[in-house]
Design a protein around this motif. Structure first.
Motif, PDB file in Angstrom:
ATOM      1  N   LEU A   1      11.161  -0.452  11.971  1.00  0.00           N
ATOM      2  CA  LEU A   1      11.246   1.003  11.991  1.00  0.00           C
ATOM      3  C   LEU A   1      10.718   1.594  10.691  1.00  0.00           C
ATOM      4  CD1 LEU A   1      12.445   3.374  13.761  1.00  0.00           C
ATOM      5  CD2 LEU A   1      14.515   3.152  12.373  1.00  0.00           C
ATOM      6  N   ARG A   2      10.764   0.780   9.628  1.00  0.00           N
ATOM      7  CA  ARG A   2      10.347   1.244   8.311  1.00  0.00           C
ATOM      8  C   ARG A   2       9.043   0.590   7.850  1.00  0.00           C
ATOM      9  NH1 ARG A   2      16.041   1.364   5.017  1.00  0.00           N
ATOM     10  NH2 ARG A   2      14.573   1.453   3.275  1.00  0.00           N
ATOM     11  N   ASP A   3       8.260   0.129   8.818  1.00  0.00           N
ATOM     12  CA  ASP A   3       7.022  -0.562   8.461  1.00  0.00           C
ATOM     13  C   ASP A   3       5.864  -0.055   9.316  1.00  0.00           C
ATOM     14  OD1 ASP A   3       5.321  -2.300   7.196  1.00  0.00           O
ATOM     15  OD2 ASP A   3       6.269  -4.134   7.931  1.00  0.00           O
ATOM     16  N   ILE A   4       4.660  -0.387   8.885  1.00  0.00           N
ATOM     17  CA  ILE A   4       3.460  -0.046   9.644  1.00  0.00           C
ATOM     18  C   ILE A   4       3.516  -0.761  10.989  1.00  0.00           C
ATOM     19  CG2 ILE A   4       0.945  -0.266   9.677  1.00  0.00           C
ATOM     20  CD1 ILE A   4       1.048  -0.181   6.594  1.00  0.00           C
ATOM     21  N   ALA A   5       3.083  -0.098  12.053  1.00  0.00           N
ATOM     22  CA  ALA A   5       3.112  -0.685  13.395  1.00  0.00           C
ATOM     23  C   ALA A   5       2.355  -2.009  13.423  1.00  0.00           C
ATOM     24  CB  ALA A   5       2.511   0.295  14.398  1.00  0.00           C
ATOM     25  N   LYS A   6       2.983  -3.025  14.015  1.00  0.00           N
ATOM     26  CA  LYS A   6       2.392  -4.357  14.053  1.00  0.00           C
ATOM     27  C   LYS A   6       1.573  -4.622  15.307  1.00  0.00           C
ATOM     28  CE  LYS A   6       4.322  -5.475  10.163  1.00  0.00           C
ATOM     29  NZ  LYS A   6       3.505  -5.550   8.929  1.00  0.00           N
ATOM     30  N   ILE A   7       1.731  -3.773  16.310  1.00  0.00           N
ATOM     31  CA  ILE A   7       0.991  -3.989  17.553  1.00  0.00           C
ATOM     32  C   ILE A   7       0.475  -2.657  18.062  1.00  0.00           C
ATOM     33  CG2 ILE A   7       3.036  -3.757  19.035  1.00  0.00           C
ATOM     34  CD1 ILE A   7       1.820  -5.963  20.815  1.00  0.00           C
ATOM     35  N   SER A   8      -0.705  -2.684  18.638  1.00  0.00           N
ATOM     36  CA  SER A   8      -1.299  -1.460  19.162  1.00  0.00           C
ATOM     37  C   SER A   8      -2.161  -1.798  20.374  1.00  0.00           C
ATOM     38  CB  SER A   8      -2.159  -0.781  18.093  1.00  0.00           C
ATOM     39  OG  SER A   8      -2.805   0.357  18.634  1.00  0.00           O
TER      40      SER A   8
ATOM     41  N   GLU B   1      10.901  -3.339  -4.399  1.00  0.00           N
ATOM     42  CA  GLU B   1      11.626  -4.069  -3.351  1.00  0.00           C
ATOM     43  C   GLU B   1      10.713  -4.406  -2.180  1.00  0.00           C
ATOM     44  OE1 GLU B   1      16.138  -2.257  -4.031  1.00  0.00           O
ATOM     45  OE2 GLU B   1      14.693  -1.182  -2.760  1.00  0.00           O
ATOM     46  N   ILE B   2       9.846  -3.469  -1.831  1.00  0.00           N
ATOM     47  CA  ILE B   2       8.893  -3.732  -0.748  1.00  0.00           C
ATOM     48  C   ILE B   2       7.929  -4.842  -1.159  1.00  0.00           C
ATOM     49  CG2 ILE B   2       7.026  -2.723   0.624  1.00  0.00           C
ATOM     50  CD1 ILE B   2       8.448  -0.004   0.316  1.00  0.00           C
ATOM     51  N   LYS B   3       7.479  -4.793  -2.398  1.00  0.00           N
ATOM     52  CA  LYS B   3       6.557  -5.812  -2.902  1.00  0.00           C
ATOM     53  C   LYS B   3       7.223  -7.188  -2.901  1.00  0.00           C
ATOM     54  CE  LYS B   3       5.532  -6.416  -7.304  1.00  0.00           C
ATOM     55  NZ  LYS B   3       5.577  -7.904  -7.442  1.00  0.00           N
TER      56      LYS B   3
ATOM     57  N   SER C   1       0.821  -1.212   0.000  1.00  0.00           N
ATOM     58  CA  SER C   1       0.000   0.000   0.000  1.00  0.00           C
ATOM     59  C   SER C   1       0.858   1.266   0.000  1.00  0.00           C
ATOM     60  CB  SER C   1      -0.903   0.004   1.235  1.00  0.00           C
ATOM     61  OG  SER C   1      -0.107   0.049   2.410  1.00  0.00           O
ATOM     62  N   LYS C   2       0.200   2.379  -0.253  1.00  0.00           N
ATOM     63  CA  LYS C   2       0.880   3.674  -0.188  1.00  0.00           C
ATOM     64  C   LYS C   2       1.416   3.916   1.222  1.00  0.00           C
ATOM     65  CE  LYS C   2      -1.768   5.959  -3.868  1.00  0.00           C
ATOM     66  NZ  LYS C   2      -2.696   7.062  -4.204  1.00  0.00           N
ATOM     67  N   ALA C   3       0.669   3.426   2.223  1.00  0.00           N
ATOM     68  CA  ALA C   3       1.102   3.609   3.612  1.00  0.00           C
ATOM     69  C   ALA C   3       2.415   2.878   3.875  1.00  0.00           C
ATOM     70  CB  ALA C   3       0.022   3.109   4.565  1.00  0.00           C
ATOM     71  N   LYS C   4       2.547   1.652   3.381  1.00  0.00           N
ATOM     72  CA  LYS C   4       3.789   0.892   3.579  1.00  0.00           C
ATOM     73  C   LYS C   4       4.963   1.606   2.927  1.00  0.00           C
ATOM     74  CE  LYS C   4       4.082  -3.574   3.459  1.00  0.00           C
ATOM     75  NZ  LYS C   4       4.316  -3.947   4.875  1.00  0.00           N
ATOM     76  N   VAL C   5       4.756   2.111   1.741  1.00  0.00           N
ATOM     77  CA  VAL C   5       5.820   2.834   1.035  1.00  0.00           C
ATOM     78  C   VAL C   5       6.180   4.103   1.794  1.00  0.00           C
ATOM     79  CG1 VAL C   5       6.434   4.023  -1.097  1.00  0.00           C
ATOM     80  CG2 VAL C   5       5.140   1.885  -1.208  1.00  0.00           C
ATOM     81  N   ALA C   6       5.169   4.799   2.327  1.00  0.00           N
ATOM     82  CA  ALA C   6       5.400   6.046   3.062  1.00  0.00           C
ATOM     83  C   ALA C   6       6.185   5.792   4.348  1.00  0.00           C
ATOM     84  CB  ALA C   6       4.070   6.720   3.383  1.00  0.00           C
ATOM     85  N   PHE C   7       5.811   4.742   5.085  1.00  0.00           N
ATOM     86  CA  PHE C   7       6.519   4.437   6.318  1.00  0.00           C
ATOM     87  C   PHE C   7       7.962   4.016   6.040  1.00  0.00           C
ATOM     88  CE2 PHE C   7       2.319   4.001   8.470  1.00  0.00           C
ATOM     89  CZ  PHE C   7       2.593   4.824   9.548  1.00  0.00           C
ATOM     90  N   ASP C   8       8.177   3.300   4.955  1.00  0.00           N
ATOM     91  CA  ASP C   8       9.539   2.914   4.588  1.00  0.00           C
ATOM     92  C   ASP C   8      10.381   4.168   4.321  1.00  0.00           C
ATOM     93  OD1 ASP C   8      11.391   0.563   3.467  1.00  0.00           O
ATOM     94  OD2 ASP C   8      11.546   2.282   2.112  1.00  0.00           O
ATOM     95  N   ARG C   9       9.803   5.122   3.615  1.00  0.00           N
ATOM     96  CA  ARG C   9      10.532   6.356   3.296  1.00  0.00           C
ATOM     97  C   ARG C   9      10.843   7.145   4.571  1.00  0.00           C
ATOM     98  NH1 ARG C   9       8.629  11.089   3.145  1.00  0.00           N
ATOM     99  NH2 ARG C   9       6.456  10.399   2.917  1.00  0.00           N
TER     100      ARG C   9
END
Length: 362
Positions: free
Chosen positions: A247-254, A124-126, A101-109
């Motif tokens: 650090l470069r990914d969407i949070a996995k736990i909340s 690369e993310i894909k 998703s756009k969110a994954k790409v944004a968090f990586d950046r």
């Protein structure tokens, strides 16, 4: 017996809010309402809690991921013909394309910019997402190639040796023996969970959940306020450990999604080296956070004092409260792990004590 009283009160509270029993159990588990260190004796309630947590985690595994299951079915029953594998790889490619998703790409950046590393391309993310799905479906992707894992672990694109490289240099034989399958696959997760005692499951929850929560929070804080010196320093430290990847990914736990603790616990349960690295990172950051702390003794003393006085059922009413309890447990479990040098079971494990008591009719 305060711990048991808090547990009963909290279970009634969570179950009474329209949640399923399993969801309520995972909320209590995430908050660490019934800790092995606080249990004065082994009894039926203790055993029931352990069994309930195991049941909830197994249900989470069995509930499955529709995408993973669809990929698995392409090569089910050992059908590894070329056409079956082609279909599985094609399905994985479709899934990874949709999940990138756009969110994954944004968090990586964002993570790359904060840590001073090169951002990944969407391709690369894909590809990384595709590898994860193929592994979870118990298929080894041909696209992995024959890269030297040891070399990649020692020197990253920063040109630096990771701070936790020595921890990952040697594989733990206990962890390695728990499954012959991919750790993220359905069968692999079942086997690892079955072989682990509750103390190990609890430690994976506490330390794994704490580091996952912390990585996301300092990343977001550093991004929101470039002048936050602690968050910036924390990001730089994390970027030189294995946790540079979350650090470069969407949070996995909340804390506002207690069921998210299931995936986090199972992930950290499969390799104790992750827990050792996380424990060292958590304690170092705790020392930085408390300016008067010259070593971990101040941090641990403060955590123990809070653990004794907090009314946990009250904190369980909010996501912030659950987060506080999880972070508190992460500190205490990290201290114990770093002092014992082992993330695995011991003779006083409550699983073993209870089983022994049952065998002897006591």
């Amino acid at each position: 017996m305060a711990g048991l009283h808090d547990y009963v009160e909290s279970l009634a509270l969570r179950a009474g809010q329209g949640r399923s029993t399993d969801e309520a159990v995972l909320a209590l588990f995430m908050a660490g309402l019934l800790q092995p260190r606080n249990i004065p004796c082994v009894n039926e309630l203790t055993a029931t809690h352990i069994a309930s947590v195991r049941r909830a985690l197994n249900k989470w595994i069995d509930s499955g991921d529709r995408d993973r299951d669809r990929i698995s079915r392409r090569a089910s029953d050992g059908n590894y013909t070329e056409s079956a594998l082609d279909e599985a790889y094609s399905e994985a490619e479709k899934v990874s394309n949709r999940r990138t998703s756009k969110a994954k790409v944004a968090f990586d950046r964002i993570g790359a910019e904060l840590s001073g590393t090169a951002p990944s391309t969407r391709g690369e993310i894909k590809t990384a997402e595709e590898k994860a799905y193929l592994s979870a479906a118990q298929l080894r992707p041909s696209l992995w190639g024959d890269d030297d894992e040891g070399e990649r672990a020692n020197i990253w694109d920063t040109g630096l040796t990771p701070l936790d490289a020595s921890i990952f240099r040697n594989e733990c034989q206990i962890c390695a023996s728990r499954t012959k399958h991919f750790a993220g696959s359905l069968i692999g997760q079942r086997e690892i969970l079955r072989s682990a005692c509750f103390c190990e499951i609890n430690r994976a929850r506490a330390i794994g959940g704490s580091i996952s929560m912390l990585v996301a929070s300092v990343r977001d804080a550093a991004h929101a306020d470039p002048g936050d010196s602690f968050a910036r320093a924390a990001v730089q430290l994390i970027a030189n450990t294995a946790f540079r990847f979350p650090l470069r990914d969407i949070a996995k736990i909340s804390p506002d999604r207690p069921t998210s603790v299931a995936a986090c616990t199972l992930f950290f349960l499969h390799d104790c080296r992750l827990l050792k690295s996380a424990a060292a990172t958590l304690m170092q950051l705790a020392i930085w956070k408390i300016e008067s702390a010259k070593d971990t003794s101040v941090v641990v003393s403060a955590a123990r004092a809070m653990d004794e006085v907090l009314h946990k059922p009250s904190l369980l009413r909010s996501a912030d409260g659950i987060g506080v309890l999880l972070a508190l447990d992460g500190t205490l479990e990290s201290d114990e792990l770093l002092r014992s040098h082992s993330a695995h079971c011991h003779s006083s494990c409550i699983d073993h004590v209870y089983a022994s008591a049952i065998r002897h009719g006591s």
